[in-house]
Design a protein around this motif. Structure first.
Motif, mmCIF file in Angstrom:
data_model
loop_
_atom_site.group_PDB
_atom_site.id
_atom_site.type_symbol
_atom_site.label_atom_id
_atom_site.label_comp_id
_atom_site.label_asym_id
_atom_site.label_seq_id
_atom_site.Cartn_x
_atom_site.Cartn_y
_atom_site.Cartn_z
ATOM 1 N N ILE A 195 37.073 36.191 38.218
ATOM 2 C CA ILE A 195 36.468 36.490 39.518
ATOM 3 C C ILE A 195 37.594 36.378 40.539
ATOM 4 C CG2 ILE A 195 34.739 35.657 41.176
ATOM 5 C CD1 ILE A 195 33.687 34.172 38.394
ATOM 6 N N PRO A 198 39.722 32.825 46.169
ATOM 7 C CA PRO A 198 39.532 32.781 47.621
ATOM 8 C C PRO A 198 40.700 33.378 48.407
ATOM 9 C CG PRO A 198 38.976 30.663 46.639
ATOM 10 C CD PRO A 198 39.569 31.498 45.555
ATOM 11 N N GLN A 278 39.885 33.274 39.422
ATOM 12 C CA GLN A 278 39.217 32.154 38.758
ATOM 13 C C GLN A 278 38.620 32.673 37.452
ATOM 14 O OE1 GLN A 278 38.701 28.848 39.887
ATOM 15 N NE2 GLN A 278 37.697 28.483 37.918
ATOM 16 N N VAL A 279 38.984 32.067 36.331
ATOM 17 C CA VAL A 279 38.458 32.491 35.034
ATOM 18 C C VAL A 279 36.963 32.170 34.961
ATOM 19 C CG1 VAL A 279 38.614 32.171 32.523
ATOM 20 C CG2 VAL A 279 40.691 32.094 33.925
ATOM 21 N N ALA A 280 36.178 33.124 34.497
ATOM 22 C CA ALA A 280 34.740 32.911 34.314
ATOM 23 C C ALA A 280 34.544 31.755 33.335
ATOM 24 C CB ALA A 280 34.082 34.180 33.763
ATOM 25 N N LEU A 303 31.093 38.252 40.340
ATOM 26 C CA LEU A 303 30.497 36.921 40.265
ATOM 27 C C LEU A 303 29.129 36.990 39.590
ATOM 28 C CD1 LEU A 303 30.266 33.944 41.020
ATOM 29 C CD2 LEU A 303 29.626 34.638 43.322
ATOM 30 N N ALA A 306 29.501 37.348 35.832
ATOM 31 C CA ALA A 306 29.968 36.098 35.239
ATOM 32 C C ALA A 306 28.818 35.105 35.119
ATOM 33 C CB ALA A 306 31.101 35.502 36.083
ATOM 34 N N GLU B 7 32.607 31.155 50.765
ATOM 35 C CA GLU B 7 33.047 32.098 49.737
ATOM 36 C C GLU B 7 33.086 31.425 48.380
ATOM 37 O OE1 GLU B 7 37.792 31.805 50.810
ATOM 38 O OE2 GLU B 7 36.506 33.202 51.885
ATOM 39 N N PRO B 8 32.956 32.220 47.306
ATOM 40 C CA PRO B 8 32.920 31.623 45.980
ATOM 41 C C PRO B 8 34.292 31.129 45.510
ATOM 42 C CG PRO B 8 32.667 34.017 45.836
ATOM 43 C CD PRO B 8 32.738 33.677 47.282
ATOM 44 N N GLY B 10 35.082 30.873 41.983
ATOM 45 C CA GLY B 10 34.578 31.101 40.647
ATOM 46 C C GLY B 10 33.060 31.111 40.599
ATOM 47 N N ASP B 11 32.501 30.869 39.390
ATOM 48 C CA ASP B 11 31.060 31.044 39.201
ATOM 49 C C ASP B 11 30.282 29.745 39.324
ATOM 50 O OD1 ASP B 11 31.996 29.981 36.822
ATOM 51 O OD2 ASP B 11 31.716 31.830 35.677
ATOM 52 N N ARG B 17 34.207 27.001 54.842
ATOM 53 C CA ARG B 17 35.395 26.883 55.701
ATOM 54 C C ARG B 17 34.970 26.538 57.123
ATOM 55 N NH1 ARG B 17 39.490 28.032 52.757
ATOM 56 N NH2 ARG B 17 39.156 29.283 50.894
#
Lengths: 339, 231
Positions: A195, A198, A278-280, A303, A306, B7-8, B10-11, B17
């Motif tokens: 994914i 940021p 970012q790895v799922a 996202l 995932a 904001e994300p 990852g999952d 912020r």
């Protein structure tokens, strides 16, 4: 009681990590391959969070001094009993006096050994995980050494029923194992889903394209904290300082030298490098089984996709747990009967 | 609050912020949000990681997706207000400056055109805000270092810095809770334990605390260490 005859390269007690104390800077840690750890526990009727042994690259020699039900999941580290190669991903019944010998890694890098009841070590901040840098958790805050003994807690009713069945041999295997739908396809070259991170848009267009197109090599300075990756150098559009913020397992952060670091179980709680991806979570077991010199590539995923994949995996694991609970009687296969 | 971005990461995490600069007001907003989320603790909440300008909310993605988490957080942000926070705790940390405990005290003095005693005096008269805990268990990121003793990091990090060592890096000062490698200029050491895994919370300091350093002699350092007054 289990006695360590030979400790292997790095054998530690791990569980699902020291969750809930990151705000105090406490590293989460826990099993690198969460899936193998959880399935090993399910195979022996444990709660999936029970402590297992994480066995790394070159395995130990372990003598069981009482009858036990165990399971070995994850990487293939050549586990044998008296020369018989033990099958992975299924319950095994070992009788008192049996020595389980691990060797080198044939596939993957880390094996998880669960015992019915779970390894009996004190909890530190709610977890049995060994965190070597702070010397806490697991067996005396350190990796296992020759001569150590580890006890396990009382097995659950399922494993007790299995232990009550008559035994023919020093080690016997259940005639079934975990389906390939659940077992990850561990390989030395993997592509995993990521994914966007940021700070993905801090990177140049070329760097973002190269990141997804390239194959990175896991560097020699790689451990439970993170993997240093070698491949194309990734650069920011302009020099920018990130104010330290949270990172997590699977975070791909890029220090000023442009070589990404893939953070793993023992990562710090916070970091100050830009995070490109970012790895799922569902693909982290594939990453956990990589060794220095292995290769990894990163395919973009949304996202939502995932999280869908993660929910499917959790449903599969729930079904597996329910299926195992429904198997009080097993027709155990000894070495002779397995051929 | 419309300027707040969520904001994300990852999952399984959402980064809130709350500002773009390290300053006490952003820090207070971080603390307010932490208090609000802790108070209501929705079932999908795993844990929070407050930092200088962000609060990262780890969630169970089987129970909630990002949109649900974001909506819930926005509903809390909308009523966060300017509520007064509980008064900060003040924590005094005894430090034996210089000598073998602070091998870089002379470097800090020379860099700033001061004597070693002046560096000790300036450092121990400061009042420091714990902005966040991170990097290592119980490691405080402290704000409030006097510019007069700010000193860049060492060009080559040390392989191992003993637990309790007090250091300076740029405009930051801090204390190493466990032995780690590091590039900070080392000016002293405290016998007080900052990481206490047998306690909950497991750290001497928490975000929002005010820290002061009290100079002590090597004899007092030994006495505190042996007296067990340092827990």
């Amino acid at each position: 009681m289990m006695r360590v005859l030979r400790p292997g390269l790095l054998t530690t007690v791990q569980d699902l990590g020291r969750v809930g104390h990151q705000r105090h800077g406490v590293v989460v840690g826990g099993a690198m391959d969460e899936l193998a750890h959880r399935v090993a526990n399910l195979m022996v009727g444990n709660d999936e969070a029970a402590p297992t042994l994480e066995i790394t690259l070159v395995g130990p020699s372990l003598k069981f001094e009482a009858d036990a039900v165990i399971a070995i999941c994850g990487g293939d580290l050549s586990a044998t009993v008296a020369g018989w190669k033990l099958p992975l991903w299924r319950p095994l019944r070992v009788r008192a006096g049996t020595v389980v010998d691990f060797g080198g890694a044939r596939q993957g890098c880390r094996a998880y050994l669960a015992v019915a009841g779970g390894w009996d070590v004190p909890q530190v901040l709610g977890s049995a995980s060994t965190y070597l840098r702070a010397g806490i958790g697991g067996h005396q805050g350190r990796a296992l050494q020759a001569g150590d003994t580890l006890a396990w807690r009382a097995p659950g009713p399922l494993a007790q029923a299995w232990l009550a069945q008559a035994a023919e041999d020093a080690v016997e295997a259940a005639p079934w194992s975990v389906s390939y739908q659940i077992r990850p396809d561990y390989r030395p070259q993997v592509r995993v889903r990521v994914i966007a991170g940021p700070q993905a848009d801090w990177f140049t267009e070329e760097s973002r394209e190269a990141f997804h197109a390239a194959v990175f090599t896991v560097g020699s300075q790689s451990d439970r904290m993170g993997y240093r990756l070698q491949g194309p150098t990734l650069s920011l559009r302009e020099p920018r300082e990130l104010i330290s913020e949270a990172v997590t397992m699977g975070t791909l952060q890029v220090p000023p030298d442009g070589n990404p670091i893939l953070l793993m179980a023992d990562r710090q709680t916070t970091g100050g490098y830009a995070k490109i991806a970012q790895v799922a979570r569902v693909d982290l077991p594939l990453v956990a089984q990589l060794k220095p010199g292995d290769q990894i590539g990163f395919d973009p995923v949304s996202l939502a996709e995932a999280q869908r994949a993660l929910r499917q995996r959790e449903r599969d694991l729930n079904e597996l747990a329910a299926a195992v609970r429904g198997l009080p009687g097993i027709s155990w296969r000894s070495r002779a009967r397995a051929g | 609050m419309q300027t707040v971005r969520i904001e994300p990461l990852g999952d399984g995490a959402a980064v809130v912020r709350l500002g773009t600069r390290i300053d006490p007001e952003t820090h207070r907003q971080v603390r307010r949000l932490v208090l609000a989320v802790d108070r209501d603790a929705p079932p999908w909440l795993v844990e929070l990681v407050p930092a200088f300008t962000t609060v990262t909310v780890f969630y169970d993605a089987v129970q909630a997706d990002f949109a649900e988490v974001e909506d819930w957080l926005r509903s809390r942000l909308a009523v966060l207000g300017d509520d007064p926070l509980p008064p900060p705790r003040e924590v005094r940390i005894p430090v034996c400056y210089g000598g073998e405990f602070g091998p870089d005290l002379g470097v800090v003095a020379a860099h700033n055109g001061l004597t070693e005693d002046e560096v000790i005096s300036i450092h121990s008269q400061g009042e420091y805000l714990v902005y966040m805990i991170g990097f290592a268990p119980g490691f405080p990121y402290l704000g409030g270092l006097s510019e007069r003793i700010a000193t860049p990091r060492r060009s080559t990090p040390r392989v191992s810095i003993p637990a309790g060592t007090v250091g300076i890096a740029g405009m930051q000062t801090g204390v190493y809770p466990i032995s780690t490698p590091g590039g900070w200029q080392l000016i002293g050491r405290t016998p007080v334990r900052l990481f206490r895994p047998e306690q909950d919370p497991p750290t001497l300091l928490q975000a929002g605390d005010i820290v002061r350093f009290d100079p002590i002699s090597p004899e007092e350092y030994q006495a505190l260490l042996e007296g067990g007054d340092v827990q």
